[in-house]
Design a protein around this motif. Structure first.
Motif, PDB file in Angstrom:
ATOM      1  N   UNK B  75      99.800 -23.558 -29.117  1.00 24.47           N
ATOM      2  CA  UNK B  75      99.292 -23.354 -30.479  1.00 24.47           C
ATOM      3  C   UNK B  75     100.084 -22.305 -31.245  1.00 24.47           C
ATOM      4  N   UNK B  76     100.923 -21.565 -30.541  1.00 26.69           N
ATOM      5  CA  UNK B  76     101.652 -20.476 -31.181  1.00 26.69           C
ATOM      6  C   UNK B  76     100.998 -19.117 -30.966  1.00 26.69           C
ATOM      7  N   UNK B  77      99.764 -19.111 -30.424  1.00 25.62           N
ATOM      8  CA  UNK B  77      99.081 -17.834 -30.152  1.00 25.62           C
ATOM      9  C   UNK B  77      99.852 -17.076 -29.076  1.00 25.62           C
ATOM     10  N   UNK B  78     100.038 -15.782 -29.277  1.00 23.63           N
ATOM     11  CA  UNK B  78     100.674 -14.934 -28.270  1.00 23.63           C
ATOM     12  C   UNK B  78      99.619 -14.083 -27.594  1.00 23.63           C
ATOM     13  N   UNK B 192      88.127 -22.527 -25.753  1.00 22.88           N
ATOM     14  CA  UNK B 192      89.203 -21.640 -26.199  1.00 22.88           C
ATOM     15  C   UNK B 192      90.536 -22.037 -25.600  1.00 22.88           C
ATOM     16  N   UNK B 193      90.500 -22.422 -24.329  1.00 20.85           N
ATOM     17  CA  UNK B 193      91.744 -22.862 -23.677  1.00 20.85           C
ATOM     18  C   UNK B 193      92.304 -24.117 -24.335  1.00 20.85           C
ATOM     19  N   UNK B 200      97.559 -27.354 -33.082  1.00 24.37           N
ATOM     20  CA  UNK B 200      97.138 -26.672 -34.308  1.00 24.37           C
ATOM     21  C   UNK B 200      97.166 -25.159 -34.076  1.00 24.37           C
ATOM     22  N   UNK B 201      97.803 -24.424 -34.943  1.00 25.51           N
ATOM     23  CA  UNK B 201      98.032 -22.992 -34.734  1.00 25.51           C
ATOM     24  C   UNK B 201      96.861 -22.131 -35.153  1.00 25.51           C
ATOM     25  N   UNK B 202      96.919 -20.838 -34.748  1.00 20.67           N
ATOM     26  CA  UNK B 202      95.864 -19.882 -35.067  1.00 20.67           C
ATOM     27  C   UNK B 202      95.527 -19.830 -36.552  1.00 20.67           C
ATOM     28  N   UNK B 203      96.515 -20.062 -37.424  1.00 25.30           N
ATOM     29  CA  UNK B 203      96.265 -20.021 -38.868  1.00 25.30           C
ATOM     30  C   UNK B 203      95.270 -21.082 -39.309  1.00 25.30           C
ATOM     31  N   UNK B 204      95.184 -22.175 -38.548  1.00 27.51           N
ATOM     32  CA  UNK B 204      94.294 -23.264 -38.913  1.00 27.51           C
ATOM     33  C   UNK B 204      92.923 -23.200 -38.269  1.00 27.51           C
ATOM     34  N   UNK B 210      88.174 -19.443 -33.813  1.00 27.64           N
ATOM     35  CA  UNK B 210      88.762 -18.132 -33.524  1.00 27.64           C
ATOM     36  C   UNK B 210      87.873 -17.361 -32.543  1.00 27.64           C
ATOM     37  N   UNK B 211      86.558 -17.512 -32.688  1.00 28.30           N
ATOM     38  CA  UNK B 211      85.637 -16.824 -31.791  1.00 28.30           C
ATOM     39  C   UNK B 211      85.763 -17.360 -30.350  1.00 28.30           C
ATOM     40  N   UNK B 212      85.920 -18.690 -30.227  1.00 28.56           N
ATOM     41  CA  UNK B 212      86.058 -19.292 -28.898  1.00 28.56           C
ATOM     42  C   UNK B 212      87.361 -18.864 -28.224  1.00 28.56           C
TER      43      UNK B 212
END
Lengths: 343, 343
Positions: B75-78, B192-193, B200-204, B210-212
């Motif tokens: 997703x691009x999340x680091x 969340x996983x 789909x990236x964090x921005x979306x 986001x909470x999950x």
């Protein structure tokens, strides 16, 4: 004999941890992890261990492939699972010994690549158990663990110990006027490492060389000596894992003193290593002063104390704000030691 | 804010652990590892911890890069160091909670590649400390550790706990007629996983998504609930780390019973996840029954016991030699769970 299985293993043992799976692997190694009986052993989310005097000492250490051991060394020697399991137990038991305590429990976390042969992991369990037993940690339960996957083999053990009501031996208790003493062999770990990394293979090692490699692969911390030093009233103690120079500097800094070592006291250690050192073009005293992984004990005692069995004086504690060690009065420096990140 | 530093880090923080060295890195992270006061903290070969009732529980768990977390997800999340430190603390504290105990100490072993940014490791120490504090492990000292080099990041924590004289809660104590109960959120870790691994990236991500992801990155084991369950007389308990199906099967097997779960009791959990599951084409109930890393508690209680705060009944313990779980009477199977080696 299972203790000598190497990597790669014969075709009929090519079952890997990836093929066997987590629960299958657990079923294969749990019966091999034999130590003392815990109040509650593996099988629940945590083990339960006795702490008769209402406290316990607690330490952790990790061995990582290609950092702390190699599956195949430059000499052609292959580290067996047995070697790696033994070394993990030995270095962790040594930390408990250094406090003057007796080990009561170990938990083990193993990270393994998919392709790790199951037999190699069984040998690791055998080696860990054998070290606990043969080094004399008869009260140490192997109480639980964790299994996971990774790109390199890594084994972490955490160990607890019992002081039986005694005060823990710290690095900070050395006082000017104390004597500096060691227990155990100095320089064998470094000599063994040099042989493992030399181009001459195991087939060419003589009896002494094979013994030194054996002590590097399977160190023998003197587990009776830690509690004996505590009983004798040692003022400070630590494990010799990174070499006398570096570990001595740590004890000196923690105590705010200088350790004045005498080369004459270390000459027998160096002399014993000369035949091997000469062949490799090394000054044997650098192994004695700078070599790690021997897992003996460095301790200080009051001048009037009779040193416990196995300890011998190698110098004196003197006042000094500079910290560190001297050898025959000249600064020894910490440069002989080992830094995991090369800093 | 330090808790949000990511990998790669800005140029002015590009100092790496290889450049800083072991003692420099220790000096940077030790002050950040703040917990309760140990009887004896870091600085000697082992720490010393109190065990007021003469025993302690003891567990170990490891997180490995690219197995248990990724520095950068699909997703691009680091994953920040803070995330990884938090998760290490949370999963270990959860094991102590599952015994009905209160954590008393943690030791941490870190394996780090040379190129690891120092800031990332500082964040890891901050995240570990924050989890200990914010999850309520107020008696837990961060008592020591080990630093070493490796090709991948690995963090192992070993944790001890105090039962305050109570019997430990085992997996083997469930009896036919007991009720099956859980405490904590089910399926958030899996949801969340799935989001982390989606394109789909964090921005979306919307607020729920986001909470999950936040609960996956920084799980919140209910640390008050373990000792409360013990005090209420729970008959069996374990941590939900690998999913209700797999962990339930383990508890059932250890107790020699069957856990008869009811989908109606789990429907609210699934319903809450529907908006996210639907978007990813997943049946939300598979997350609730099969998803790991929530670190809630699965426990059984006598039928006459008032469930402690936070626990809710999801089924009944019934006799049966087959072990495992059923859902509305049909076999649930262990296939929903997770095996580290895919076996």
């Amino acid at each position: 004999m299972s203790s000598n299985r190497q990597w790669p293993v014969p075709a009929d043992e090519q079952s890997t941890v990836g093929k066997l799976g987590e629960s299958g692997l657990l079923a294969r190694i749990l019966p091999r992890l034999r130590g003392a009986q815990a109040l509650l052993g593996p099988g629940d989310d945590a083990a339960m261990i006795g702490a008769p005097d209402g406290r316990f000492v607690f330490s952790v250490d990790t061995l990582v492939q290609d950092q702390d051991f190699r599956l195949t060394w430059a000499s052609g020697y292959s580290s067996s699972g047995y070697d790696v399991g033994w070394k993990s137990a030995a270095q962790n038991l040594s930390d408990i010994n250094a406090m003057g305590a007796v080990a009561t429990a170990a938990v083990i976390s193993l990270t393994l690549p998919h392709e790790t042969p199951v037999g190699w992991v069984e040998d690791l369990a055998d080696g860990f158990s054998a070290a606990v037993r043969e080094l004399g940690a008869m009260r140490c339960a192997i109480a639980g663990g964790d299994l996971g996957r990774g790109r390199e083999i890594s084994i972490t053990a955490a160990v607890t110990g019992d002081l039986a009501g005694a005060a823990p031996l710290l690095r900070s208790g050395a006082r000017p006027g104390d004597v500096v003493a060691v227990c155990g062999i100095l320089g064998a770990g470094a000599a063994g490492l040099a042989l493992l990394e030399s181009s001459r293979g195991p087939g060419g090692w003589n009896e002494q060389e094979a013994r030194l490699v054996g002590l590097q692969a399977r160190p023998r911390p003197p587990l009776a000596a830690g509690p004996a030093a505590a009983a004798a009233g040692a003022t400070a103690m630590m494990d010799l894992s990174d070499g006398l120079g570096r570990d001595g500097a740590r004890l000196a800094a923690a105590s705010g003193v200088v350790l004045a070592l005498e080369s004459a006291a270390l000459a027998p250690d160096a002399l014993a290593l000369e035949p091997v050192a000469g062949g490799l073009g090394v000054e044997a005293l650098t192994w004695v002063l700078g070599g790690g992984e021997d897992h003996g004990l460095l301790a200080t005692f009051g001048r009037d104390v009779e040193l416990p069995s196995g300890f011998r004086q190698i110098g004196d504690v003197v006042a000094g704000t500079a910290g560190g060690c001297t050898i025959d009065g000249a600064p020894l420096g910490a440069f002989l030691g080992y830094d995991h990140f090369g800093g």
